[in-house]
Design an enzyme around this catalytic site. Structure first.
Site, PDB file in Angstrom:
ATOM      1  N   GLY A 186       1.896   1.967  -7.090  1.00  0.00           N
ATOM      2  CA  GLY A 186       2.578   2.478  -5.800  1.00  0.00           C
ATOM      3  C   GLY A 186       3.358   3.163  -6.198  1.00  0.00           C
ATOM      4  N   GLY A 204       5.173   5.692  -3.135  1.00  0.00           N
ATOM      5  CA  GLY A 204       5.467   4.657  -2.271  1.00  0.00           C
ATOM      6  C   GLY A 204       6.668   4.053  -1.769  1.00  0.00           C
ATOM      7  N   GLN A 205       7.345   4.195  -0.521  1.00  0.00           N
ATOM      8  CA  GLN A 205       8.798   3.782  -0.574  1.00  0.00           C
ATOM      9  C   GLN A 205       9.962   4.189  -1.578  1.00  0.00           C
ATOM     10  OE1 GLN A 205      10.450   1.349   2.461  1.00  0.00           O
ATOM     11  NE2 GLN A 205      12.146   2.307   3.130  1.00  0.00           N
ATOM     12  N   LEU A 206       9.519   2.725  -1.954  1.00  0.00           N
ATOM     13  CA  LEU A 206      10.023   1.853  -2.996  1.00  0.00           C
ATOM     14  C   LEU A 206      10.203   2.425  -4.248  1.00  0.00           C
ATOM     15  CD1 LEU A 206      11.669  -1.208  -1.899  1.00  0.00           C
ATOM     16  CD2 LEU A 206      10.794  -1.839  -4.616  1.00  0.00           C
ATOM     17  N   ASP A 220      -0.290   5.774  -8.912  1.00  0.00           N
ATOM     18  CA  ASP A 220      -0.305   6.032  -6.719  1.00  0.00           C
ATOM     19  C   ASP A 220      -1.455   6.890  -7.596  1.00  0.00           C
ATOM     20  OD1 ASP A 220      -0.419   5.300  -4.644  1.00  0.00           O
ATOM     21  OD2 ASP A 220       1.848   4.932  -4.801  1.00  0.00           O
ATOM     22  N   ARG A 274      -2.101   8.810  -5.160  1.00  0.00           N
ATOM     23  CA  ARG A 274      -1.600  10.224  -4.539  1.00  0.00           C
ATOM     24  C   ARG A 274      -0.308  10.834  -5.621  1.00  0.00           C
ATOM     25  NH1 ARG A 274       2.173  10.400  -1.948  1.00  0.00           N
ATOM     26  NH2 ARG A 274       2.946   8.344   0.024  1.00  0.00           N
ATOM     27  N   ASP A 289      -5.752   4.172  -9.260  1.00  0.00           N
ATOM     28  CA  ASP A 289      -6.895   2.978  -7.720  1.00  0.00           C
ATOM     29  C   ASP A 289      -6.959   1.392  -8.822  1.00  0.00           C
ATOM     30  OD1 ASP A 289      -8.305   1.347  -6.200  1.00  0.00           O
ATOM     31  OD2 ASP A 289      -9.935   2.898  -5.880  1.00  0.00           O
ATOM     32  N   TYR A 317      -0.928  -9.343   5.384  1.00  0.00           N
ATOM     33  CA  TYR A 317       0.082  -8.771   4.320  1.00  0.00           C
ATOM     34  C   TYR A 317       0.662  -9.980   3.541  1.00  0.00           C
ATOM     35  CZ  TYR A 317       4.551  -7.005   2.562  1.00  0.00           C
ATOM     36  OH  TYR A 317       5.012  -6.775   1.640  1.00  0.00           O
ATOM     37  N   LYS A 325       0.795 -11.996   0.222  1.00  0.00           N
ATOM     38  CA  LYS A 325       1.856 -12.477  -0.576  1.00  0.00           C
ATOM     39  C   LYS A 325       2.032 -14.004  -1.030  1.00  0.00           C
ATOM     40  CE  LYS A 325       3.554  -7.770  -0.705  1.00  0.00           C
ATOM     41  NZ  LYS A 325       3.222  -7.744  -1.893  1.00  0.00           N
TER      42      LYS A 325
HETATM   43  C1  AKB Z   1       7.620  -4.516   5.840  1.00  0.00           C
HETATM   44  O1  AKB Z   1       7.880  -4.601   7.277  1.00  0.00           O
HETATM   45  O2  AKB Z   1       5.596  -5.157   5.982  1.00  0.00           O
HETATM   46  C2  AKB Z   1       7.676  -4.223   4.913  1.00  0.00           C
HETATM   47  C3  AKB Z   1       8.570  -5.727   4.466  1.00  0.00           C
HETATM   48  C4  AKB Z   1       9.114  -6.755   5.318  1.00  0.00           C
HETATM   49  O3  AKB Z   1       7.788  -6.704   3.599  1.00  0.00           O
HETATM   50  N1  AKB Z   1       9.132  -3.917   5.119  1.00  0.00           N
END
Ligand code: AKB
Length: 320
Positions: free
Chosen positions: A10, A13-15, A36, A38, A51, A141, A145
């Protein structure tokens, strides 16, 4: 001691974009392998198209580069995840199981797994939410986690895999764009302000959420990964706090620099997700175990965002 070689999933990505650069500075460009689906067009260094649902493809990279540490950032975030719940579960869990098993089989020294404030849901104190609170998330999500946190603890206890984790707040940075999260408004709003445009916010004005500036979150991640093993007492995932604010407070902070900046509110499905999350976080375990302390508050972050986005936008070769 042998030189560590790091794989980041990843990484575009942003981070990942920012963490990869920081790790390159610390460990040397040849010792950091970014991967990643891409390639980011501005990327410099070693990159492998990957992938992470493909076990053999990860194994090949780990063998090829003799990887000793993995930062597993690839995941579908909260808001995007709700569009295809089963797909999100499959991708988030499969990629993580691949990383866990490959780490075990290859005796990887250290693994980083990002968790999130999305692990919290019903029946919590939403102010200063404690480390050991109820974990009944409202999103797939968040479910992925929570499950990932428990598997991390399991691999540590059963196989001795040194896997470390932080429950990330919403991350704000100028270097890269977030993708598909509920906290993304806090980056989008700056881009509109810099362009002298108004912003329509998808959360209501009083939605307080835990947030953190990119500099702080990158520092926290590396500090945790470099902490001595004996110091780590939380083997699920650490609560981490940076700052907390709502869209109205962020608007006021931006208006100190752009007095004419205006925000309107049109909450969508992300409001319900945000309402299920903490407003602020108690991160005393991180402070005690590895001396965590954030540096950026809302005003310092706003000044730094505006300063850097202005530079970024004035350079015609870059876009946001
Ligand atoms: C999201 O908004 O999904 C993320 C997070 C807080 O994990 N930035």
């Amino acid at each position: 001691m042998n030189q560590d070689r790091i794989l980041i999933t990843g990484a575009s990505g942003q981070l990942g974009t920012v963490l990869t650069k920081k790790l390159q500075e610390k460990y040397g460009v040849i010792n950091v392998i970014a991967s990643d689906l891409r390639l980011d067009s501005n990327f410099k260094g070693i990159f492998e198209t990957l992938d992470a649902t493909d076990f053999d493809a990860i194994q090949e990279i780990v063998s090829k580069y003799k990887i000793t540490q993995i930062y597993h950032l690839a995941a579908i975030l909260s808001a995007n995840g709700e569009k295809y719940p089963l797909n999100t579960w499959d991708i988030n869990m499969k990629t993580f199981f691949n990383v866990l098993e490959i780490s075990r089989l290859n005796a990887i020294n250290r693994v980083f797994f990002p968790s999130s404030i999305a692990v919290f849901g019903d029946n919590i104190d939403r102010i200063d939410t404690a480390q050991y609170s109820n974990l009944t998330p409202s999103t797939v999500y968040g479910m992925s986690k929570v499950t990932g946190e428990n598997w991390s603890k399991y691999y540590f206890e059963k196989y001795g895999l040194d896997i470390r984790s932080i429950r990330y707040p919403g991350v704000i940075g100028y270097q890269s764009l977030p993708g598909g999260g509920t906290t993304d408004y806090a980056v989008d709003i700056f881009i509109k302000a810099i362009k002298n445009e108004n912003y329509e916010c998808f959360l209501n004005s009083s939605t307080t959420l835990p947030m953190i500036y990119m500099d702080d979150v990158i520092r926290a991640t590396i500090e945790l990964m470099e902490a001595p093993k004996e110091a780590i007492t939380v083997r699920t995932s650490y609560n981490l706090a940076g700052m907390s604010f709502d869209p109205a407070q962020l608007t006021k902070a931006i208006q100190k620099i752009y007095p004419d900046f205006k925000v309107s509110y049109n909450p969508d499905f992300r409001q319900k997700i945000a309402d299920s999350w903490p407003m602020s976080i108690d991160d005393s375990y991180a402070r005690k175990d590895w001396n965590w302390k954030p540096k950026f508050d809302i005003d310092a972050m706003t000044r730094d965002m505006v300063k850097n986005l202005k530079i970024k936008f004035s350079d015609k070769s870059m876009s946001c």
